[in-house]
Write an enzyme that holds these catalytic residues in place. Structure first.
Site, short mmCIF file in Angstrom:
data_model
loop_
_atom_site.label_atom_id
_atom_site.label_comp_id
_atom_site.label_asym_id
_atom_site.label_seq_id
_atom_site.Cartn_x
_atom_site.Cartn_y
_atom_site.Cartn_z
N GLY A 1 24.81 33.83 36.55
CA GLY A 1 24.22 32.77 37.32
C GLY A 1 25.06 31.62 37.26
O GLY A 1 25.16 30.77 37.78
N ASN A 2 25.54 31.38 35.86
CA ASN A 2 26.15 29.95 35.54
C ASN A 2 27.50 30.13 36.01
O ASN A 2 27.92 29.03 36.29
CB ASN A 2 26.22 29.93 33.89
CG ASN A 2 24.91 29.78 33.05
OD1 ASN A 2 24.21 29.08 33.81
ND2 ASN A 2 24.71 30.60 32.21
N LYS B 1 13.35 34.31 29.21
CA LYS B 1 14.31 34.16 29.96
C LYS B 1 14.64 32.72 30.21
O LYS B 1 13.79 32.23 30.95
CB LYS B 1 14.09 34.81 31.42
CG LYS B 1 15.30 35.04 32.23
CD LYS B 1 16.41 35.69 31.92
CE LYS B 1 17.58 35.51 32.93
NZ LYS B 1 18.79 35.90 32.31
N LYS C 1 19.86 40.20 34.66
CA LYS C 1 20.64 40.89 35.49
C LYS C 1 21.83 41.87 34.64
O LYS C 1 22.28 42.61 35.42
CB LYS C 1 21.57 39.96 36.33
CG LYS C 1 22.50 38.85 35.71
CD LYS C 1 23.86 39.23 35.81
CE LYS C 1 24.69 38.42 34.48
NZ LYS C 1 24.12 37.64 33.59
N LYS D 1 23.96 41.62 27.05
CA LYS D 1 25.01 41.99 27.69
C LYS D 1 25.66 43.22 26.83
O LYS D 1 26.15 44.07 27.17
CB LYS D 1 26.17 40.76 27.82
CG LYS D 1 25.78 39.72 28.68
CD LYS D 1 27.02 38.83 28.59
CE LYS D 1 26.46 37.47 29.08
NZ LYS D 1 25.59 37.43 30.20
#
Ligand SMILES: Nc1ncnc2c1ncn2[C@@H]1O[C@H](COP(=O)(O)OP(=O)(O)O)[C@@H](O)[C@H]1O
Ligand SMILES: NC(=O)OP(=O)(O)O
Length: 312
Positions: A11-12, A129, A214, A276
């Protein structure tokens, strides 16, 4: 046969910390992302795109709260749907345009996607989050007092609002996403981790207030569409051991066993590189190739010339 790649964008990448959250700035950021994705399509890969929504869903939630005396606010799952909708719109449009610039005419669709979570996930009792903009510690504490927010530090970059982030269990419609991809369509799906829903005892689904990570939903998506490669694009060129220390070392081609060893040493921060690496490791354990790299080096990383690749 063409390799199928699930690309997960942070999102960044759509709104960098400190940038003003105008539509024009986010559209230009998305265009830069999709120009790179278009290059990957041109190289012959089948592509499924998923993306984060942390900055965007936080801003939509804030808009709802600030305007509550004028328009009734919507719950977080609806804000998540809104963020998925507007990011998907920007991605679909810019990706189509970028493909046409390269002389490609693939169909591009963005699918509003729901992701099933467990109503009893302990994450609902422990918001972790980060969403929305960054604050100083002082500002964050004041907002927590005034508005009842849960706040916390985000990977040493400042303070943000924290919301529950349950584990994704399955992605509704992943069979359709797979069929579309197999037929040559570029699909943008499960944005923002997907809209979080639970299945009740009577079998019906309903939204829940949370934001799914995500990287975790990207892993589910990669498994459910039977991808060959799961690629996480972020703002660092590699995963590092001893990150931020004088003896920092970039990881390039590593095995599942090596990755597990580094995980056990606690090398990857929770809430940023941790999920991740968890996702990448799980994908590689099942025989796939997982890549974590920077957005601008994505094409090189697919060719094994940049980034961190984990495989068996
Ligand atoms: N071991 C590590 N190696 C590389 N980056 C790390 C590591 N540990 C933490 N990070 C941080 O993880 C960040 C990427 O995670 P995040 O900000 O959640 O990305 P995105 O928004 O792109 O999904 C990097 O900017 C870096 O600050
Ligand atoms: N939903 C999600 O994981 O968003 P970010 O990538 O912005 O954190």
């Amino acid at each position: 046969m063409a390799e199928k790649v699930v690309i997960a964008l942070g999102g960044n990448a759509i709104l960098q910390p400190g940038q003003e959250a105008t539509y024009e700035i986010q559209l230009e950021n998305v265009r830069k992302c999709t120009s790179i994705i278009a290059q990957i399509v041109k190289e012959g890969y089948e592509v499924v795109v998923t993306h984060g929504n942390g900055p965007q869903v936080g801003n939509i939630l804030r808009q709802n709260e600030e305007a509550k005396d004028v328009v009734p606010p919507f719950p977080l799952d609806v804000c998540s749907a809104e963020s998925q909708g507007f990011i998907g719109y920007m991605m679909e449009q810019t990706l189509r345009n970028e493909l046409r610039e390269l002389g490609l005419n693939n169909t591009v669709v963005s699918l509003l996607t729901e992701t099933v979570v467990d109503a009893n996930d302990p994450a609902f009792q422990n918001p972790e989050k980060p969403i929305g903009v960054f604050y100083t510690e002082e500002e964050a504490k004041q907002l927590a007092d005034e508005k009842g927010w849960v706040v916390g530090e985000d990977a040493g970059r400042g303070y943000r609002r924290l919301v529950p982030s349950p584990q994704p269990q399955s992605i509704l419609g992943s069979d359709v996403i797979k069929s579309l991809t197999d037929a040559g369509t570029i699909t943008i799906a499960a944005g923002g981790g997907g809209i979080p829903v639970v299945q009740k005892e009577d079998g019906k689904y309903e939204g829940v207030e949370a934001v799914i990570d995500k990287d975790r939903s990207g892993l589910r998506l990669a498994k459910e569409v039977n991808a060959d490669v799961f690629m996480i694009l972020t703002d660092v060129e590699n995963v590092y051991v001893n990150y931020g220390k004088p003896n920092q070392k970039a990881l390039e081609q590593i095995t599942v066993e090596e990755a597990k060893g580094y995980m056990n040493e606690g090398q990857f921060a929770a809430g940023s590189m941790g999920p991740k690496m968890e996702g990448a490791l799980s994908f590689a354990e099942h025989g796939g190739r997982a890549i974590i790299c920077s957005l601008d080096k994505a094409a090189e990383a697919l060719a094994g010339k940049s980034g961190t690749t984990i495989s068996k």
